[in-house]
Structure formats: structure tokens, C-alpha cells
Write a protein that holds these residues in place. Structure first.
Motif, short mmCIF file in Angstrom:
data_model
loop_
_atom_site.label_atom_id
_atom_site.label_comp_id
_atom_site.label_asym_id
_atom_site.label_seq_id
_atom_site.Cartn_x
_atom_site.Cartn_y
_atom_site.Cartn_z
N MET A 1 0.85 -1.16 0.00
CA MET A 1 0.00 0.00 0.00
C MET A 1 0.90 1.23 0.00
SD MET A 1 -2.79 1.13 2.88
CE MET A 1 -3.93 -0.14 2.39
N LYS A 2 0.75 2.10 -0.99
CA LYS A 2 1.57 3.31 -1.08
C LYS A 2 1.07 4.35 -0.08
CE LYS A 2 3.23 2.97 -5.79
NZ LYS A 2 4.63 2.74 -5.54
N MET A 3 2.02 4.88 0.69
CA MET A 3 1.68 5.88 1.70
C MET A 3 2.78 6.93 1.78
SD MET A 3 0.17 3.77 4.89
CE MET A 3 -1.36 2.87 4.76
N GLN A 4 2.39 8.14 2.16
CA GLN A 4 3.34 9.22 2.42
C GLN A 4 3.86 9.01 3.84
OE1 GLN A 4 4.35 11.77 0.42
NE2 GLN A 4 5.45 12.96 1.93
N VAL A 5 5.12 8.64 3.96
CA VAL A 5 5.72 8.36 5.27
C VAL A 5 6.62 9.52 5.65
CG1 VAL A 5 7.13 6.75 6.60
CG2 VAL A 5 5.61 5.88 4.81
N LEU A 6 6.40 10.05 6.84
CA LEU A 6 7.18 11.18 7.34
C LEU A 6 8.40 10.72 8.14
CD1 LEU A 6 4.16 13.35 8.48
CD2 LEU A 6 5.37 13.41 6.29
N GLY A 7 8.35 9.52 8.66
CA GLY A 7 9.45 8.97 9.44
C GLY A 7 9.03 7.68 10.13
N VAL A 8 9.98 7.03 10.76
CA VAL A 8 9.72 5.82 11.55
C VAL A 8 10.50 5.92 12.85
CG1 VAL A 8 9.21 4.28 9.60
CG2 VAL A 8 11.56 4.54 10.37
N LYS A 9 9.98 5.30 13.89
CA LYS A 9 10.69 5.32 15.17
C LYS A 9 10.48 4.00 15.90
CE LYS A 9 6.87 7.59 17.60
NZ LYS A 9 6.48 8.75 18.40
N VAL A 10 11.50 3.61 16.66
CA VAL A 10 11.44 2.41 17.47
C VAL A 10 11.50 2.83 18.93
CG1 VAL A 10 12.64 0.29 18.15
CG2 VAL A 10 12.45 0.89 15.73
N LEU A 11 10.51 2.41 19.69
CA LEU A 11 10.45 2.65 21.13
C LEU A 11 10.29 1.29 21.80
CD1 LEU A 11 7.98 5.65 21.21
CD2 LEU A 11 10.43 5.75 21.57
N LYS A 12 11.31 0.87 22.54
CA LYS A 12 11.27 -0.41 23.25
C LYS A 12 11.70 -0.19 24.68
CE LYS A 12 12.56 -3.61 19.57
NZ LYS A 12 13.51 -4.68 19.24
N GLY A 13 11.26 -1.07 25.54
CA GLY A 13 11.70 -0.98 26.92
C GLY A 13 11.21 -2.17 27.72
N ILE A 14 11.40 -2.07 29.02
CA ILE A 14 10.93 -3.10 29.95
C ILE A 14 10.24 -2.40 31.09
CG2 ILE A 14 11.60 -4.93 31.53
CD1 ILE A 14 13.94 -5.54 29.70
N LYS A 15 9.03 -2.85 31.40
CA LYS A 15 8.30 -2.31 32.54
C LYS A 15 7.78 -3.47 33.37
CE LYS A 15 4.66 0.79 33.98
NZ LYS A 15 3.63 1.73 33.64
N ASP A 16 8.04 -3.42 34.64
CA ASP A 16 7.62 -4.48 35.56
C ASP A 16 8.11 -5.85 35.09
OD1 ASP A 16 6.28 -2.56 37.10
OD2 ASP A 16 4.44 -2.80 35.91
N GLY A 17 9.30 -5.89 34.49
CA GLY A 17 9.89 -7.14 34.02
C GLY A 17 9.36 -7.64 32.70
N ASN A 18 8.45 -6.88 32.08
CA ASN A 18 7.87 -7.29 30.81
C ASN A 18 8.34 -6.37 29.69
OD1 ASN A 18 6.17 -9.37 31.93
ND2 ASN A 18 4.89 -7.73 32.72
N PRO A 19 8.80 -6.96 28.56
CA PRO A 19 9.23 -6.12 27.45
C PRO A 19 8.03 -5.49 26.74
CG PRO A 19 9.38 -8.43 26.85
CD PRO A 19 8.97 -8.38 28.30
N TRP A 20 8.23 -4.27 26.23
CA TRP A 20 7.19 -3.62 25.43
C TRP A 20 7.84 -3.01 24.20
CZ3 TRP A 20 8.10 1.53 24.74
CH2 TRP A 20 8.85 2.19 25.70
N ASP A 21 7.04 -2.85 23.15
CA ASP A 21 7.50 -2.30 21.88
C ASP A 21 6.38 -1.44 21.32
OD1 ASP A 21 8.23 -1.77 19.22
OD2 ASP A 21 9.09 -3.75 18.92
N MET A 22 6.62 -0.13 21.23
CA MET A 22 5.62 0.80 20.70
C MET A 22 6.18 1.49 19.45
SD MET A 22 4.07 2.37 24.25
CE MET A 22 3.57 3.82 23.43
N SER A 23 6.85 0.73 18.59
CA SER A 23 7.44 1.27 17.37
C SER A 23 6.33 1.69 16.41
CB SER A 23 8.33 0.23 16.73
OG SER A 23 9.34 -0.16 17.65
#
Length: 100
Positions: free
Chosen positions: A1-23
Motif C-alpha cells: 500500500m503506497k503511503m506518504q511516510v514522514l518517518g519511523v521510530k522504534v520505542l522499546k523498553g521493559i516495565k515491571d519485568g515485561n518487554p514492550w515495543d511501541m514502534s
């Protein structure tokens, strides 16, 4: 699917011993006007919409100059009892063979 992309970002971490990824991929989308009995939204132009991004594909975007229109590979995954669309990567450009 063609889209106008302004950028990409990776946000990862660990909270309460559980990994999270909000990329996310930051996508330019047209502002949509709508009205219902509780709310009216009106606007002109474009806004930024975040689409979840598989952080494993971030390197595919490293040589792209933003903003740009790219063909994104979109997948579906289950998340919190619902399906969501997410960016799986960039669709490779087809190479056209020249005939001799």
C-alpha cells in the motif's frame, strides 16, 4: 500500500519485568471531517497518524530520505482481543529486465 511516510521510530523498553515495543511509522493522512450527535470534527489539510511498526524492519528505512511515498507491506496481528494493521516493511521495488 503506497503511503506518504514522514518517518519511523522504534520505542522499546521493559516495565515491571515485561518487554514492550511501541514502534511506529508516522504516516501523513488527510484530515477527515465528520459529525455525529456528540461531536463535530472539521479540518483541512493533513495530519500525522501513527501506524504500529514491526521493529525488526527498521533498518529497511535507514537509507530513505523522508518525507517520501513508499509501498508499505501491511500485515494484521491480534492485539488485546482485536486485529490491528501494522507495517511489516517496505515492498521491494521490482527490477525491470531490459531486452537486448
Amino acid at each position: 500500500m503506497k503511503m506518504q511516510v514522514l518517518g519511523v521510530k522504534v520505542l522499546k523498553g521493559i516495565k515491571d519485568g515485561n518487554p514492550w515495543d511501541m514502534s511506529a511509522a508516522l504516516i501523513q493522512t488527510k484530515i477527515e471531517s465528520f459529525q455525529n450527535e456528540k461531536v463535530t470534527a472539521m479540518g483541512y489539510g493533513f495530519e500525522v497518524t501513527e501506524m504500529p511498526l514491526d521493529s525488526a524492519c527498521i533498518e529497511q528505512f535507514s537509507k530513505i530520505q523522508f518525507p517520501t511515498v513508499v509501498d508499505l507491506e501491511i500485515g494484521q496481528r491480534a492485539r488485546m482481543g482485536k486485529f490491528e494493521s501494522y507495517v511489516m516493511g517496505v515492498v521491494p521495488a521490482l527490477s525491470v529486465a531490459k531486452s537486448a
